[in-house]
Design an enzyme around this catalytic site. Structure first.
Site, mmCIF file in Angstrom:
data_model
loop_
_atom_site.group_PDB
_atom_site.id
_atom_site.type_symbol
_atom_site.label_atom_id
_atom_site.label_comp_id
_atom_site.label_asym_id
_atom_site.label_seq_id
_atom_site.Cartn_x
_atom_site.Cartn_y
_atom_site.Cartn_z
ATOM 1 N N ARG A 62 33.106 61.608 51.284
ATOM 2 C CA ARG A 62 32.907 61.615 52.734
ATOM 3 C C ARG A 62 33.614 62.813 53.375
ATOM 4 O O ARG A 62 33.082 63.440 54.287
ATOM 5 C CB ARG A 62 33.408 60.301 53.342
ATOM 6 C CG ARG A 62 33.156 60.189 54.831
ATOM 7 C CD ARG A 62 33.543 58.823 55.346
ATOM 8 N NE ARG A 62 32.775 57.771 54.691
ATOM 9 C CZ ARG A 62 32.926 56.481 54.949
ATOM 10 N NH1 ARG A 62 33.825 56.070 55.826
ATOM 11 N NH2 ARG A 62 32.176 55.577 54.342
ATOM 12 N N TYR A 64 34.282 65.680 51.847
ATOM 13 C CA TYR A 64 33.495 66.852 51.451
ATOM 14 C C TYR A 64 32.295 67.013 52.373
ATOM 15 O O TYR A 64 31.993 68.123 52.843
ATOM 16 C CB TYR A 64 33.032 66.699 50.000
ATOM 17 C CG TYR A 64 32.162 67.837 49.504
ATOM 18 C CD1 TYR A 64 32.724 68.929 48.854
ATOM 19 C CD2 TYR A 64 30.788 67.806 49.692
ATOM 20 C CE1 TYR A 64 31.929 69.972 48.394
ATOM 21 C CE2 TYR A 64 29.984 68.850 49.246
ATOM 22 C CZ TYR A 64 30.562 69.921 48.594
ATOM 23 O OH TYR A 64 29.774 70.941 48.160
ATOM 24 N N LYS A 140 21.750 69.406 21.573
ATOM 25 C CA LYS A 140 20.500 70.106 21.911
ATOM 26 C C LYS A 140 19.904 69.392 23.126
ATOM 27 O O LYS A 140 19.240 68.372 23.001
ATOM 28 C CB LYS A 140 19.523 70.081 20.736
ATOM 29 C CG LYS A 140 18.267 70.907 20.971
ATOM 30 C CD LYS A 140 17.380 70.918 19.736
ATOM 31 C CE LYS A 140 16.152 71.786 19.960
ATOM 32 N NZ LYS A 140 15.293 71.308 21.049
ATOM 33 N N ARG A 161 12.755 80.333 31.297
ATOM 34 C CA ARG A 161 12.598 80.971 29.983
ATOM 35 C C ARG A 161 11.235 81.640 29.843
ATOM 36 O O ARG A 161 11.126 82.726 29.277
ATOM 37 C CB ARG A 161 12.791 79.931 28.876
ATOM 38 C CG ARG A 161 12.626 80.515 27.480
ATOM 39 C CD ARG A 161 12.912 79.500 26.400
ATOM 40 N NE ARG A 161 12.681 80.078 25.097
ATOM 41 C CZ ARG A 161 11.513 80.056 24.454
ATOM 42 N NH1 ARG A 161 10.491 79.443 25.014
ATOM 43 N NH2 ARG A 161 11.371 80.618 23.276
ATOM 44 N N CYS A 430 5.543 49.378 52.653
ATOM 45 C CA CYS A 430 5.269 49.171 54.078
ATOM 46 C C CYS A 430 5.842 47.873 54.629
ATOM 47 O O CYS A 430 5.822 47.655 55.844
ATOM 48 C CB CYS A 430 3.769 49.215 54.340
ATOM 49 S SG CYS A 430 2.852 47.821 53.645
#
Length: 694
Positions: A62, A64, A140, A161, A430
């Site tokens: 808060r 921050y 990985k 990449r 909705c």
């Protein structure tokens, strides 16, 4: 090395226990505002480093947020915006397209295998050529690789990449990722290009998917797809709303290089570059194999997806001596994990609202391999089936996958919960009451439910419909929210002023969309049938129906009056025939179809028995072809015995790329070694078989 000019300062009041009761902006002089902005930027960068890199935040979220809001207010009030300000992380104006940029150094792929003996062979070759080495081992990551270039400590660009030599400039999107520093800390090199992996944490992915499903959007299949789809958004504000993170793991080029990779990684944290805490240094290839086995055991406990480990020679001199091939570096190897079994845990359940208002409960899974595809969601079908299987959040389940449809939960293997999941009483989009029709639950909101309206328009304009470029889910939502689209037919009533009055729309994007819509007024019959969104009728079935009936009015009449005749068409059984009949005899659907037919004229489909010249081949098409539509090209190859599919896989024989091809399909083709041919090459391929393209 260059020293950072904005390191955290002990005199900065916004570092430790910062005040948040700021004086009114209007009371500050320009000099006072500039000084406060300088201190706030400095402090916020340090807080970002502490949070993302050190995992030791100094202040509460808060607090921050209050500092960040103050910085934004001052920059706006005194016109003090700056390219590397932390406030740039909230996005900016949408781009028309990405610029292609060359990498400072090749971003090559990694040789890989799932067999330990192949890893040992790699280790033997390395030892023969350069002697005994130490390896840096790392997870990985299953994300998107990005090149980040810093000059004088400032982030200059971020590039995907791509083909390894050049990629898309996604700098504005990268700036929205909290763990990407806009400025480096510490004693950084004057020039530094690093490789990082952008990813979506698993917990954040599940939450994001739940939100997408419940507001009627299509869920992402897995975290990697979510990341790839996000980083290539043309609107940075969309990227800013999605939970992306990054790990930095390699130096591509630098003005001053370290002697070893391990030393480089140790310096990363001092620069503010976030690294992974699972990286280890090992002696020899057996140590790397042991590392992989240990990481496999904790794989499911990590909050990011990994599909193996990477071992890299640590010494830079040894790397240089080992060199590279055209495709991969010879000093690195990926030891892949085996595919996950078909048993996994349900992390959450979300409810999806379809075009017809049907509510479909979707299990959000810990990612699992099913039939060679990593999936993280599975259908629970309906409330009756949920109760019968006694399935709930926290249960361990077996997942199956039938054909190309969404995977489904087959059975509960181990209960991790009490009872079964209960469907909501109101629509999650909705708020309208939910009604039951036998085992099926429906939202009663109709086109008053944004999910139903938006999904019908998105489908009509999407790849399986008329393929209207520039009309994706975000733009459809914007047009619906603005009241410009209340039905599919409203697409044909849009004008330039309607669009250019909306945020993010310029003259060019408006004209391009209107041109796409105008060009769709005489669609191929198969495209139009598919675009109607008839349940169970996708592009393949639509092409069979078009071949059978030739004209839309003939197909519609049979569907309404003689549905039994539909069962003689390939891919159409009793259930599909009944669904088609129900679709056209619905007053609401009939009204929508009639409204659309007031603007479009579906073209007659030529009945062509073709031949078997292309039997056994599978084609995928991307981009726009000059002389024929994609649908016509698909119909042509299918008429001569080939298959035409919408996605690239290891079974694909050719990817035909026209103008403005999709980047994802090209990347998938590269990953699966699928030949990519342009329109001229496609025409020549057909001519070799005696087939004329146009």
């Amino acid at each position: 090395m260059a020293a950072a000019d904005e390191n955290a300062d002990e005199d900065n009041p916004y570092l430790q226990d910062p005040p948040t009761d700021f004086a009114p902006v209007a009371d500050l002089s320009e000099d006072e505002a500039e000084r406060q902005v300088e201190l706030l930027r400095e402090a916020i960068r340090e807080h970002d480093r502490r949070y993302y890199v050190e995992s030791e935040p100094l202040i509460a979220d808060r607090t921050y947020d209050a500092l960040f809001a103050r910085l934004r207010d001052l920059e706006e009030a005194f016109d003090l915006s700056h390219p590397d300000s932390p406030t740039r992380a909230v996005g900016g104006e949408p781009l028309e397209e990405f610029e292609t940029v060359s990498h400072v150094a090749p971003m090559l792929s990694i040789d890989q295998s799932g067999e330990a003996e192949d890893v040992r062979e790699f280790g033997d070759r390395v030892e023969r050529e350069v002697g005994s080495v130490r390896y840096v081992c790392e997870p990985k990551f299953d994300g998107i690789s990005i090149e980040f270039v810093y000059e004088d400590g400032r982030l200059e660009r971020a590039v995907t990449r791509g083909d390894g030599r050049e990629g898309d400039d996604v700098t504005r999107n990268a700036r929205t990722i909290g763990s990407v520093p806009q400025r480096l800390h510490g004693d950084y090199p004057d020039f530094l290009a690093v490789r990082g992996e952008v990813y979506m944490p698993k917990d954040a992915f599940q939450q994001h998917n739940r939100e997408r499903i419940e507001r009627g959007d299509e869920a992402f299949a897995n975290p990697r797809n979510a990341t790839a789809g996000t980083i290539r958004q043309l609107d940075p504000s969309v990227v800013a709303e999605r939970p992306l993170e990054v790990f930095f793991f390699d130096v591509l080029e630098a003005s001053e290089l370290e002697d070893s990779h391990w030393s480089e990684l140790e310096r990363f944290s001092t620069y503010g570059l976030r690294t992974n805490d699972r990286v280890e240094m090992v002696d020899g290839v057996e140590g790397a194999i042991d590392y992989r086995d240990r990481l496999l055991e904790v794989r499911d406990d990590l909050d990011y997806e990994i599909d193996g480990v990477v071992l890299k020679v640590d010494s830079r001199d040894a790397r240089e001596e080992l060199g590279r091939t055209a495709r991969h570096d010879r000093w690195a190897f990926a030891y892949k994990f085996p595919a996950r079994a078909e048993v996994t845990r349900i992390a959450d359940v979300a409810v999806q609202v379809g075009r017809t208002g049907r509510l479909t409960p979707v299990a959000l899974l810990e990612p699992v391999d099913v039939g060679g595809v990593t999936v993280s969601r599975a259908s629970l079908h309906n409330p009756e089936e949920i109760a019968e299987k006694n399935v709930n959040v926290g249960d361990t389940v077996r997942v199956q996958r039938a054909g190309d449809v969404i995977p489904y939960v087959e059975e509960v293997v181990e209960k991790g919960s009490e009872g079964h999941y209960e469907m909501p009483d109101t629509c999650p989009v909705c708020g309208s009451p939910v009604e039951r029709d036998g085992p099926i639950a429906f939202c009663t909101g109709g086109l008053g439910c944004d999910a139903q309206l938006r999904r019908s328009i998105e489908y009509y304009a999407g790849d399986d419909g008329l393929d209207l470029e520039g009309l994706g889910e975000e733009s459809v939502r914007q047009l619906v929210d603005a009241g410009l689209l209340t039905t599919v037919a409203d697409l044909y009533e849009l004008d330039r002023e309607d669009l250019t009055d909306l945020e993010g729309w310029g003259e060019t994007s408006a004209e391009n969309l209107l041109a796409e819509i105008d060009a769709s007024r005489e669609p191929a019959l198969a495209d139009f049938i598919s675009a109607m969104g008839i349940p169970h009728v996708g592009p393949t079935t639509a092409r069979e129906l078009a071949r059978e009936f030739g004209r839309f009015d003939a197909f519609r009449q049979v569907a309404e009056e003689e549905p039994d005749r539909l069962e003689g068409v390939d891919d159409v059984g009793e259930t599909v025939a009944e669904t088609i009949h129900d679709f056209f005899t619905s007053e609401a659907n009939a009204a929508v179809v009639d409204d659309v037919l007031g603007h479009v004229i579906p073209q007659e489909a030529a009945v062509d028995t073709g031949g078997d010249e292309l039997e056994g081949l599978t084609f995928v098409f991307t981009g726009s072809l000059e002389d024929v539509t994609r649908s016509e090209a698909q119909e042509l190859v299918e008429a001569h015995g080939a298959n035409a599919t919408s996605s690239v896989s290891g079974n694909t024989d050719y990817l035909v790329a026209g103008d403005n091809p999709g980047a994802t399909k090209r990347e998938d083709a590269d990953a699966n070694d699928v030949p990519i041919v342009d329109e001229d090459e496609f025409r020549a391929l057909l001519a070799d078989e005696g087939i004329d393209l146009a």
